[in-house]
Design an enzyme around this catalytic site. Structure first.
Site: not given
Length: 325
Positions: A11, A13, A154
């Site tokens: 990903g 980060i 989320y």
């Protein structure tokens, strides 16, 4: 040197966290299922930069599958800590399919925490989100602001993950650092995020689809600063929730003007209705990160935006084709 498990290793980060850990001499077990939540070419690009390292071991595992997670722990033990950066992210996408967000973000976190308990891992770092603060947060937003009324599945799934972390801290003594990330940007960023989209759309002469009047703002922080702060979270803290990022705010209109100047091309802006899942602004109070971790952002917004534009142009042969819709 330490031995760490990092989920979401391919990903945005996660890949930078892994690179920094490796540069400091640590060994890393990287977990990522390369899901197609956004154009997988970005994940493959980041992963390709990690795999040559001798101290990096990649596990193509979905953290929502408990048996697969336990196999990784059995293979990797002993571990000095787990950094959980794997997530289904995106406030709008979560409205369309909330179940996958619950499965990855909440159940996946539970699977990792339970595996930490079983294998005696005493340190856990969780990536949460500034979206958890909802619609009525004070600005700049401190960690004490209410997070009880998330606006999207989320944020709700991340709230559940935070609560599960506290339960495992209380019952099992696992030391937990939770980071509520504000908007992160930089090279090889997520193509569903506004900064990548605007760079691509302006560079390629495509319409810049702007929700609302463009006066909504975000607090941005460069990915390297976020990755450094995340690694600082490996220190013992007990159980702490810490804002990270969002220290420099800019409106969408201001961002477009800056990118036009850097790219040397005028934006063709198309205004669309404001999305109900979007927050009008976010801006972090990061004084707790400074106090507990000694964290200070080092890259200013103009410098970071320039790095993103330069990276995009260098990789333009394929980044121009990355799906940003």
């Amino acid at each position: 040197m330490g031995h760490y498990l990092v989920t979401g290793a391919a990903g945005f980060i996660g890949a930078r966290v892994v690179e920094m850990l490796l540069a400091d001499g640590h060994s890393v077990e990287g977990v990522d299922n390369l899901c197609d939540a956004y154009d997988v070419r970005l994940k493959e690009y980041r992963l390709a930069r990690l795999t040559p390292h001798a101290n990096f071991h990649y596990h193509p595992v979905d953290i929502s599958e408990m048996s697969a997670v336990q196999q990784v722990f059995a293979h990797s033990a002993p571990l000095d800590g787990v950094i959980n950066l794997a997530a289904r992210a995106g406030v709008r996408a979560s409205v369309e399919n909330p179940w996958v967000f619950l499965s990855t973000n909440t159940t996946g976190t539970l699977n990792l925490l339970e595996s930490c308990r079983q294998y005696g891992v005493k340190k856990f770092v969780l990536a949460s989100t500034s979206s958890i603060y909802g619609a009525d947060a004070p600005y700049p937003t401190p960690e004490t602001a209410s997070s009880d009324r998330p606006l999207q599945p989320y944020a709700a799934s991340k709230k559940g993950a935070e609560a599960m972390c506290h339960a495992y801290h209380y019952l099992n003594g696992i030391d937990v650092t939770i980071f509520r990330y504000f908007t992160v940007y930089g090279p090889a960023g997520r193509p569903d995020m506004v900064m990548f989209r605007f760079v691509q759309w302006i560079s390629e002469g495509r319409p810049v689809r702007l929700n609302g009047d463009g006066e909504q703002s975000r607090g941005f922080t460069y990915v390297d600063d976020i990755a450094r702060g995340t690694i600082l979270g490996l220190k013992p803290v007990g159980y702490e929730i810490i804002n990270l990022g969002g220290h420099e705010t800019i409106t969408m209109n201001e961002m477009i003007r800056s990118l036009e100047e850097m790219i040397g091309r005028k934006a063709d802006v198309t205004h669309l209705p404001l999305h109900p899942a979007d927050m009008l602004t976010n801006w972090a109070d990061v004084s707790k990160a400074r106090r507990l971790l000694g964290w200070e952002p080092q890259v200013n917004l103009q410098e970071g935006m320039r790095s993103l534009v330069d990276w995009y142009m260098q990789e333009r042969a394929w980044t121009s084709q990355v799906i940003t819709a």
